[in-house]
Design a protein around this motif. Sequence first.
Motif, PDB file in Angstrom:
ATOM      1  N   HIS A 104     -12.411  41.164  54.665  1.00  0.00           N
ATOM      2  CA  HIS A 104     -13.677  41.854  54.376  1.00  0.00           C
ATOM      3  C   HIS A 104     -13.490  42.827  53.226  1.00  0.00           C
ATOM      4  O   HIS A 104     -12.365  43.281  52.961  1.00  0.00           O
ATOM      5  N   HIS A 455      -3.635  49.365  59.859  1.00  0.00           N
ATOM      6  CA  HIS A 455      -3.216  48.383  58.849  1.00  0.00           C
ATOM      7  C   HIS A 455      -1.691  48.215  58.902  1.00  0.00           C
ATOM      8  O   HIS A 455      -0.974  49.148  59.254  1.00  0.00           O
ATOM      9  N   HIS A 512      -8.021  53.757  60.980  1.00  0.00           N
ATOM     10  CA  HIS A 512      -9.382  54.293  61.024  1.00  0.00           C
ATOM     11  C   HIS A 512     -10.188  53.647  62.123  1.00  0.00           C
ATOM     12  O   HIS A 512      -9.847  52.571  62.614  1.00  0.00           O
TER      13      HIS A 512
HETATM   14 CU1  C2O Z   1     -10.872  45.747  58.913  1.00  0.00          CU
HETATM   15 CU2  C2O Z   1      -9.319  49.064  57.264  1.00  0.00          CU
HETATM   16  O1  C2O Z   1     -10.175  47.423  58.075  1.00  0.00           O
END
Ligand code: C2O
Length: 549
Positions: A104, A455, A512
């Motif tokens: 995305h 992440h 986040h």
């Molecule tokens: Cu799907 Cu930092 O995001």
Amino acid sequence: GVTKHYTFEIKLQNVTRLCHTKSMVTVNGRFPGPRIMAREGDRLLIKVVNHVQNNISIHWHGIRQLQSGWADGPAYITQCPIQTGQSYLYSFTIVGQRGTLFWHAHISWLRSTVYGPLIILPKPNVSYPFVKPHKEVPIIFGEWFNADPEAIISQALQTGGGPNVSDAYTLNGLPGPLYNCSSQDTFRLKVKHGRTYLLRLINAALNDELFFSIANHSVTVVETDAIYVKPFETDTLLIAPGQTTNVLLRTKPNFPATNFLMTARPYATGQGTFDNSTVAGILEYQSPSLHSTVPVKNLPLFKPNLPPLNDTSFATNFTNRLKSLASAQYPANVPLKVDKHFFFTVGLGTNPCDQNKACQGPNGTKFGASVNNVSFVQPTTALLQAHFSGQSNGVYSPSFPFSPAHWFNFTGNPPNNTMVGNGTKVVVLPFNTSVELVMQDTSILGVESHPLHLHGFNFFVVGQGFGNYDPKNDPKKFNLVDPIERNTVGVPSGGWVAIRFLADNPGVWFMHCHLEAHTSWGLKMAWLVLDGNLPNQKLPPPPADLPKC
Ligand code: C2O
């Protein structure tokens, strides 16, 4: 593995839903965007070319990006955005992962229209740890806004009101027949009797966790966030934004040609909760042997029952059933010793109102959101570049606080001071630090569930509970045997969750809330993982075409 090439042309496209046409940012003119298919071990080279006025960056959500942090994608974290007329080649190898993920846009609210499935098949000659499906079907949930979502969020940031809710939820880009002027935009899944279908469910919605169910059918959950789980049967699923769930759907052995609705609608508690109805697709039995003279559209439509909007007990029971497969082939490598314990409060708060604005937050303030009361301020250059070039001064500070400035209490009244602090602060971790992190919902402005996404790592969810986390007794109940492993976890409404991960990936890694409104208000922070000593423990230098700010 092989090398697979894709080109993403970022361009405007007119799209019509709910009888409303708008020009929106897309990849290759498609909504949702193209599907990326690869196998474990493959290398992906994806060239993103920006033809629109907006700055853009793309994130490969859930890909570990081992030593390829420059390809992770969050704007101003790992890269400056790709400006108009510019391009960037995202290059990464898929190491030790297979399953359903997605990609995305990772800047402002562009992910409302710029997203698509990212499917990683097992290596050649490796089979699934479950029955081979006859067919695989990606189902990606999203939201449709009649207005421009960029305008909605910039307004919300100025006045601090809740951002306008979307006009519909979508399933593979389609709102379905329960909305006005929408039955022509319905996803139909045509199935045969007595077959097994693998549904790859992805929640790419901006701001809502979703319940999902298919009328008169149960499904078997086999994977979440591209990790196999112990299979279990359920009628209804809960999927937070940023989460994916693979399920097996076994169609009925013998059934007249009939339609069943598959529907999704929000699970929401706390501030600004809403339910602007239900997205539906149709499971359509095809039956060459059981000829029906009635046209399919006139056949009875079975509708599923979904839990109520604020059904936290369903949410809790569902998440408690999720366990890692933890088999010999797919072990759960839970870190058993912990080098560093962290405790973060996550939640909403307030910020002072800008001059001359009519602010819509509590008591004339505007909404803010924070982690340990730091509301993350987006820097003007990318953190990873500043770190790599040794020029962090004035970009970020390594002083992320170890405890919140304001306490919280689930039994008492909200604190007198709900103000959040502001800053661009990171936690610095030596290479291979084993981390335990407890995240606590603050309930300062009402209890909320926050799907926190990390992440660069998967983590193990070793414990969760309601009320205040008890550091003395709660760890005794942690599951270190077969906890679920994932990249996005819901911090329970009015509760806490404990995760563990090994910081074995050098770089700067964003964390986040995957509710875009909360991210925009500052519910985000970053981990900076230092290089190790060996050559294969270091972040390589940036690619030559890395965008400049
Ligand atoms: Cu799907 Cu930092 O995001």
